[in-house]
Design an enzyme around this catalytic site. Structure first.
Site, PDB file in Angstrom:
ATOM      1  N   LYS A  49      -8.025  13.442 -12.588  1.00  0.00           N
ATOM      2  CA  LYS A  49      -7.239  13.701 -11.387  1.00  0.00           C
ATOM      3  C   LYS A  49      -6.339  13.311 -10.994  1.00  0.00           C
ATOM      4  O   LYS A  49      -6.588  12.032 -10.643  1.00  0.00           O
ATOM      5  CB  LYS A  49      -7.676  15.014 -10.436  1.00  0.00           C
ATOM      6  N   TYR A 268       7.983  -6.277  12.872  1.00  0.00           N
ATOM      7  CA  TYR A 268       7.777  -5.048  14.471  1.00  0.00           C
ATOM      8  C   TYR A 268       7.917  -5.030  15.772  1.00  0.00           C
ATOM      9  O   TYR A 268       6.123  -5.130  15.075  1.00  0.00           O
ATOM     10  CB  TYR A 268       8.336  -3.564  13.546  1.00  0.00           C
TER      11      TYR A 268
END
Length: 386
Positions: A49, A268
């Site tokens: 999956k 940042y």
């Protein structure tokens, strides 16, 4: 003015990629064979999956099929239909079950729904009532409080004399909640509940063990084990040596080397201030590529609990992430790497054989599953082996 270009300077998409994955399919197959051996007498399936845990169903499924895997588990019918193209006679189970309107997908692609509720059982039995007998699986919740019938509902269903003949389960399933911790008391509690269920469904194969469940011992193996993360190289058992080989190496290109002075901020928020003159490698991966912001060297809440952020690897050196990771870019401190061995255009390993998948995941405050399944579509993939 005419400019001549060297026709020999050609690069494959992989060689030119800003970010890339090297996926070792032979290691993938070897890991599955190791788990098959550890499963004793039980058959060994595979969870494929999440697009083969982020590595691509188109590569993962045929590799496992060629290794001998004939039981595969997907999350959705769409994943099942794709997997069917590469595993013609495998039994493909869809873990989300079936809902009205999608029954045709199960019929046309020979998919097996894992029925999780009385509503889904009714949906399936109605859909197959007037056709050929079609297999299904039943999921029972034995203590995780996730998908599945309750133990009482499953036992009542097993003894129900009015159960329609079109209800033909070929597999009884449950899922272990704490198998990565071998000492957890819930493991034994779930095992005992599941043993009662397996006895009630005599003649139906049963499956309990995921990757860590395999290592709990043969009592947990039943008829079919269904490993996931260990196939892909991840750790299965907490605090134990990992027997699986690394499968995935994630690399990212250095776009620029910056010379920065002590006292200057990085990225940042100016959350990292350099304590020495430094060489900084700005690379072409960020959180849009699944290199999580929580791996940042500073400026994120996780650093209050786990002091060290992420590391890369280049030319025999581990190099730390400095400052905040941004959407498309990450900054590594390569001051200690010889200049000739860390230049613009070179690649830094994000995780692989030198920075292990689960080591990177722990620095991000998460698990290897999430790192693998978060890999973005901007990585150029190169499949080797297999």
């Amino acid at each position: 003015m005419d400019t001549e270009f060297d026709d020999d300077l050609t690069f494959t998409p992989f060689e030119a990629a800003p970010s890339r994955l090297i996926i070792d399919l032979e290691a993938l197959a070897d890991n599955w064979r190791m788990l098959r051996s550890a499963s004793g007498k039980a058959r060994t399936g595979a969870a494929v999956k999440g697009d083969g845990y982020g590595l691509g169903i188109e590569a993962v499924v045929p590799t496992l099929y060629d290794a001998g895997c004939r039981d595969m588990f997907v999350a959705t019918p769409d994943e099942g239909m794709l997997a069917r193209q590469f595993a013609p006679d495998a039994r493909i189970y869809v873990l989300s079950g079936v809902w009205p309107g999608v029954e045709g997908q199960f019929f046309s692609h020979d998919l097996v729904p894992v029925l999780i509720s009385e509503e889904q059982i009714a949906c399936w039995t109605n859909a197959v009532a007037f056709g050929d007998e079609r297999p299904c699986a039943v999921m029972v919740d034995t203590g995780m409080n996730r998908l599945g019938l309750s133990v009482d509902e499953a036992l009542a269903l097993a003894d129900d004399p009015t159960r329609p003949a079109s209800f033909a389960p070929v597999l009884l399933m449950s899922h272990l909640a704490c198998a990565s911790d071998p000492q957890h008391a819930l493991n034994r509690k779930q095992l005992e509940s599941f043993q009662t269920l397996a006895a009630a469904y005599e003649g139906v194969d049963s499956s309990l063990a995921n990757s860590p469940g395999i290592f709990l011992g043969r009592d947990y193996h039943f008829d079919l084990t269904r490993p996931g993360i260990a196939i892909y190289g991840g750790e299965a058992v907490d605090g134990a040596s990992n027997p699986a080989q690394p499968v995935v190496t994630a690399e990212t290109r250095i776009l620029q080397i910056r010379q920065a002075k002590a006292g200057e901020p990085v990225s940042y928020g100016a959350t990292h201030v350099l304590t020495r003159d430094s060489r900084l490698a700005i690379v072409s991966s960020g959180y849009a590529d699944g290199y999580h912001r929580s791996l940042s060297g500073s400026g994120v809440p996780l650093r209050q609990a786990v002091q060290q952020g992420g590391f890369g690897f280049i030319a025999g050196h581990r190099v730390p992430v400095v400052g905040r990771i941004t959407m498309d870019l990450t900054i590594f401190d390569v001051t200690d790497v010889p200049e000739a061995e860390a230049r613009a255009g070179d690649y830094i390993e994000l995780f692989g054989r030198n920075v292990l998948l689960d080591e990177a995941a722990r620095a991000a405050g998460t698990i290897g599953y999430e790192l693998l399944t978060s890999l973005g579509n901007r990585y150029q993939r190169d499949y080797i082996g297999g």
